[in-house]
Design a protein around this motif. Structure first.
Motif, PDB file in Angstrom:
ATOM      1  N   GLY A 231       3.286   9.726 -22.111  1.00  0.00           N
ATOM      2  CA  GLY A 231       2.063   9.850 -21.318  1.00  0.00           C
ATOM      3  C   GLY A 231       2.289   9.226 -20.192  1.00  0.00           C
ATOM      4  N   GLU A 232       2.852   7.945 -20.274  1.00  0.00           N
ATOM      5  CA  GLU A 232       2.929   7.251 -18.969  1.00  0.00           C
ATOM      6  C   GLU A 232       4.211   7.975 -17.998  1.00  0.00           C
ATOM      7  OE1 GLU A 232       4.651   2.819 -17.981  1.00  0.00           O
ATOM      8  OE2 GLU A 232       3.263   3.053 -19.700  1.00  0.00           O
ATOM      9  N   GLN A 233       4.879   8.443 -18.357  1.00  0.00           N
ATOM     10  CA  GLN A 233       5.692   9.195 -17.544  1.00  0.00           C
ATOM     11  C   GLN A 233       5.223  10.475 -17.004  1.00  0.00           C
ATOM     12  OE1 GLN A 233       8.997   9.967 -20.335  1.00  0.00           O
ATOM     13  NE2 GLN A 233      10.287   8.493 -19.381  1.00  0.00           N
ATOM     14  N   GLN A 234       4.303  11.161 -17.568  1.00  0.00           N
ATOM     15  CA  GLN A 234       3.599  12.376 -17.413  1.00  0.00           C
ATOM     16  C   GLN A 234       2.716  11.774 -16.088  1.00  0.00           C
ATOM     17  OE1 GLN A 234       1.543  14.198 -20.347  1.00  0.00           O
ATOM     18  NE2 GLN A 234       3.435  15.207 -21.093  1.00  0.00           N
ATOM     19  N   LEU A 235       1.977  10.412 -16.235  1.00  0.00           N
ATOM     20  CA  LEU A 235       0.955  10.187 -15.329  1.00  0.00           C
ATOM     21  C   LEU A 235       1.685   9.825 -13.919  1.00  0.00           C
ATOM     22  CD1 LEU A 235      -1.528   9.128 -14.432  1.00  0.00           C
ATOM     23  CD2 LEU A 235      -1.210   7.010 -15.704  1.00  0.00           C
ATOM     24  N   GLU A 236       2.950   9.048 -14.356  1.00  0.00           N
ATOM     25  CA  GLU A 236       3.659   8.436 -13.183  1.00  0.00           C
ATOM     26  C   GLU A 236       4.033   9.938 -12.111  1.00  0.00           C
ATOM     27  OE1 GLU A 236       7.763   6.147 -12.042  1.00  0.00           O
ATOM     28  OE2 GLU A 236       7.391   6.547 -14.142  1.00  0.00           O
ATOM     29  N   GLN A 237       4.639  10.729 -12.947  1.00  0.00           N
ATOM     30  CA  GLN A 237       5.147  12.065 -12.169  1.00  0.00           C
ATOM     31  C   GLN A 237       3.943  12.884 -11.538  1.00  0.00           C
ATOM     32  OE1 GLN A 237       7.794  14.827 -13.754  1.00  0.00           O
ATOM     33  NE2 GLN A 237       9.198  13.353 -14.838  1.00  0.00           N
ATOM     34  N   ALA A 238       2.809  12.763 -12.225  1.00  0.00           N
ATOM     35  CA  ALA A 238       1.574  13.591 -11.536  1.00  0.00           C
ATOM     36  C   ALA A 238       1.251  12.571  -9.946  1.00  0.00           C
ATOM     37  CB  ALA A 238       0.575  13.553 -12.453  1.00  0.00           C
ATOM     38  N   LEU A 239       1.190  11.336 -10.255  1.00  0.00           N
ATOM     39  CA  LEU A 239       0.792  10.651  -9.074  1.00  0.00           C
ATOM     40  C   LEU A 239       1.869  10.691  -7.759  1.00  0.00           C
ATOM     41  CD1 LEU A 239      -0.280   7.330 -10.811  1.00  0.00           C
ATOM     42  CD2 LEU A 239      -1.923   9.235 -10.255  1.00  0.00           C
ATOM     43  N   VAL A 240       2.848  10.825  -8.527  1.00  0.00           N
ATOM     44  CA  VAL A 240       4.126  10.819  -7.333  1.00  0.00           C
ATOM     45  C   VAL A 240       3.995  12.299  -6.668  1.00  0.00           C
ATOM     46  CG1 VAL A 240       6.529  10.966  -6.946  1.00  0.00           C
ATOM     47  CG2 VAL A 240       5.547   9.367  -8.165  1.00  0.00           C
ATOM     48  N   TYR A 241       3.746  13.241  -7.339  1.00  0.00           N
ATOM     49  CA  TYR A 241       3.583  14.638  -6.946  1.00  0.00           C
ATOM     50  C   TYR A 241       2.563  14.667  -5.888  1.00  0.00           C
ATOM     51  CZ  TYR A 241       1.847  19.311  -6.602  1.00  0.00           C
ATOM     52  OH  TYR A 241       1.276  20.493  -5.811  1.00  0.00           O
ATOM     53  N   ILE A 242       1.379  14.486  -6.622  1.00  0.00           N
ATOM     54  CA  ILE A 242       0.121  14.261  -5.524  1.00  0.00           C
ATOM     55  C   ILE A 242       0.296  13.465  -4.539  1.00  0.00           C
ATOM     56  CG2 ILE A 242      -2.379  13.594  -5.353  1.00  0.00           C
ATOM     57  CD1 ILE A 242      -2.393  14.057  -8.374  1.00  0.00           C
ATOM     58  N   MET A 243       1.006  12.425  -4.227  1.00  0.00           N
ATOM     59  CA  MET A 243       1.302  11.653  -3.105  1.00  0.00           C
ATOM     60  C   MET A 243       2.237  12.299  -2.110  1.00  0.00           C
ATOM     61  SD  MET A 243       0.616   7.666  -3.892  1.00  0.00           S
ATOM     62  CE  MET A 243       0.238   7.389  -2.222  1.00  0.00           C
ATOM     63  N   GLN A 244       3.220  12.803  -2.766  1.00  0.00           N
ATOM     64  CA  GLN A 244       4.249  13.480  -1.950  1.00  0.00           C
ATOM     65  C   GLN A 244       3.633  14.593  -1.265  1.00  0.00           C
ATOM     66  OE1 GLN A 244       7.674  13.960  -4.528  1.00  0.00           O
ATOM     67  NE2 GLN A 244       8.458  12.135  -3.968  1.00  0.00           N
ATOM     68  N   ASP A 245       2.792  15.341  -1.706  1.00  0.00           N
ATOM     69  CA  ASP A 245       2.276  16.563  -1.450  1.00  0.00           C
ATOM     70  C   ASP A 245       1.432  16.334  -0.076  1.00  0.00           C
ATOM     71  OD1 ASP A 245       1.642  19.562  -1.752  1.00  0.00           O
ATOM     72  OD2 ASP A 245      -0.518  18.697  -1.576  1.00  0.00           O
ATOM     73  N   LEU A 246       0.571  15.034  -0.154  1.00  0.00           N
ATOM     74  CA  LEU A 246       0.016  14.706   1.066  1.00  0.00           C
ATOM     75  C   LEU A 246       0.960  14.649   2.506  1.00  0.00           C
ATOM     76  CD1 LEU A 246      -1.465  11.167   0.101  1.00  0.00           C
ATOM     77  CD2 LEU A 246      -2.650  13.544  -0.066  1.00  0.00           C
ATOM     78  N   MET A 247       2.420  14.417   2.177  1.00  0.00           N
ATOM     79  CA  MET A 247       3.046  14.456   3.426  1.00  0.00           C
ATOM     80  C   MET A 247       3.544  15.779   4.220  1.00  0.00           C
ATOM     81  SD  MET A 247       5.493  11.416   2.653  1.00  0.00           S
ATOM     82  CE  MET A 247       6.342  12.031   1.331  1.00  0.00           C
ATOM     83  N   THR A 248       3.138  16.888   3.173  1.00  0.00           N
ATOM     84  CA  THR A 248       3.591  18.308   3.755  1.00  0.00           C
ATOM     85  C   THR A 248       2.521  18.645   4.977  1.00  0.00           C
ATOM     86  OG1 THR A 248       2.129  19.292   2.216  1.00  0.00           O
ATOM     87  CG2 THR A 248       4.194  18.946   1.298  1.00  0.00           C
ATOM     88  N   ARG A 249       3.046  19.366   5.889  1.00  0.00           N
ATOM     89  CA  ARG A 249       2.183  19.865   6.925  1.00  0.00           C
ATOM     90  C   ARG A 249       1.032  20.676   6.579  1.00  0.00           C
ATOM     91  NH1 ARG A 249       2.437  24.599   9.932  1.00  0.00           N
ATOM     92  NH2 ARG A 249       1.725  24.542  11.819  1.00  0.00           N
ATOM     93  N   GLU A 250       1.301  21.501   5.313  1.00  0.00           N
ATOM     94  CA  GLU A 250       0.069  22.281   5.065  1.00  0.00           C
ATOM     95  C   GLU A 250      -0.947  21.455   4.534  1.00  0.00           C
ATOM     96  OE1 GLU A 250       3.821  24.565   5.286  1.00  0.00           O
ATOM     97  OE2 GLU A 250       3.070  22.800   4.215  1.00  0.00           O
ATOM     98  N   THR A 251      -0.933  20.392   3.558  1.00  0.00           N
ATOM     99  CA  THR A 251      -1.681  19.398   2.976  1.00  0.00           C
ATOM    100  C   THR A 251      -2.289  18.593   4.009  1.00  0.00           C
ATOM    101  OG1 THR A 251      -1.138  19.715   0.760  1.00  0.00           O
ATOM    102  CG2 THR A 251      -2.251  17.551   1.300  1.00  0.00           C
ATOM    103  N   THR A 252      -1.525  17.985   4.895  1.00  0.00           N
ATOM    104  CA  THR A 252      -2.133  17.222   5.995  1.00  0.00           C
ATOM    105  C   THR A 252      -3.119  17.712   6.878  1.00  0.00           C
ATOM    106  OG1 THR A 252      -0.096  15.784   5.931  1.00  0.00           O
ATOM    107  CG2 THR A 252      -1.312  15.628   7.780  1.00  0.00           C
ATOM    108  N   ARG A 253      -2.961  18.936   7.053  1.00  0.00           N
ATOM    109  CA  ARG A 253      -3.818  19.719   7.855  1.00  0.00           C
ATOM    110  C   ARG A 253      -4.946  20.342   7.428  1.00  0.00           C
ATOM    111  NH1 ARG A 253      -0.073  21.812  13.238  1.00  0.00           N
ATOM    112  NH2 ARG A 253       1.104  19.793  13.572  1.00  0.00           N
ATOM    113  N   PHE A 254      -4.708  20.859   6.220  1.00  0.00           N
ATOM    114  CA  PHE A 254      -5.678  21.953   5.385  1.00  0.00           C
ATOM    115  C   PHE A 254      -6.689  20.942   5.165  1.00  0.00           C
ATOM    116  CE2 PHE A 254      -6.885  24.351   1.801  1.00  0.00           C
ATOM    117  CZ  PHE A 254      -7.411  25.496   2.337  1.00  0.00           C
ATOM    118  N   PHE A 255      -6.432  19.987   4.280  1.00  0.00           N
ATOM    119  CA  PHE A 255      -7.496  19.323   3.591  1.00  0.00           C
ATOM    120  C   PHE A 255      -8.286  18.482   4.324  1.00  0.00           C
ATOM    121  CE2 PHE A 255      -4.833  20.150   0.113  1.00  0.00           C
ATOM    122  CZ  PHE A 255      -5.762  20.594  -0.940  1.00  0.00           C
ATOM    123  N   PRO A 256      -7.886  17.857   5.543  1.00  0.00           N
ATOM    124  CA  PRO A 256      -8.757  17.351   6.451  1.00  0.00           C
ATOM    125  C   PRO A 256      -9.864  18.552   7.084  1.00  0.00           C
ATOM    126  CG  PRO A 256      -6.969  16.261   6.684  1.00  0.00           C
ATOM    127  CD  PRO A 256      -6.540  17.198   5.603  1.00  0.00           C
TER     128      PRO A 256
END
Length: 212
Positions: free
Chosen positions: A94-119
């Protein structure tokens, strides 16, 4: 952001040819939102990108607002799919799943698509009640998944505690977009910031104690 998939119920009965055209239209709309923002989006520009007339475009989508709302339904549903895949990986604790999910969400923030689309979505949500509901639904879903992962790590916590922690973590993550997102001023430090943030989130979940 992951590639769009045409799962919206309004399009389940389309022929393969029409479904492909709808997907092409939605992808063109998403690209325009990312490149030019909502103010620069028009039915004419979408039609031009798809090599079709505006009249043909309105056969699929009657107005710009309809096009944007369907795009959000499709894009936001796909956004949480990767987290569900992590949660389904029984090889991880469970802890590894939580860690991987949080890393995924935060790394996704750095993509051009997410940085521009969500704002753009955040700005639209201030003026369009339909977009506001859809954005709220996205974060409800994201927090719901984080909530489930937290409960795996801390089964001793009650539902309200898990929801509170999930809300805090989700809000803290989104706040990083303006700083470590694509081409933002602190992007070069993003790897260290993500490591630090995820470590702090995990420590918070492990050590959280209910207020007396």
């Amino acid at each position: 952001m992951r590639k769009l998939k045409l799962t919206h119920p309004d399009f389940q009965d389309l022929t393969d040819q029409k479904a492909a055209k709808v997907l092409e239209i939605l992808e063109a709309t998403q690209s325009l939102l990312i490149e030019e923002g909502y103010a620069g989006l028009s039915m004419r520009k979408v039609a031009a990108r798809c090599n079709m007339t505006v009249g043909n475009l309105t056969y699929y989508f009657s107005a710009k607002q309809d096009l944007v709302h369907i795009l959000l339904d499709v894009a936001l549903e796909g956004y949480t799919d990767d987290i569900r895949e992590i949660m389904a990986d029984t090889r991880l604790s469970g802890e590894q799943q939580l860690e991987q999910a949080l890393v995924y969400i935060m790394q996704d923030l750095m993509t051009r698509e997410t940085t521009r689309f969500f704002p753009e979505l955040w700005a639209m949500a201030n003026h369009d009640p339909v977009v506001n509901r859809e954005v709220q639904d996205l974060y409800d879903r994201e927090q719901g998944l984080i909530d489930q992962l937290i409960s795996k790590v801390r089964p001793d916590l009650d539902g309200e505690d898990c929801k509170k922690l999930a809300l805090y973590i989700s809000a803290a993550i989104e706040g990083h977009t303006i700083f470590i997102g694509h081409e933002k001023g602190w992007n070069s430090r993003s790897a260290g910031v993500i490591d630090l943030a995820v470590k702090n989130f995990l420590d918070l979940v492990r050590t959280y104690e209910r207020a007396p």
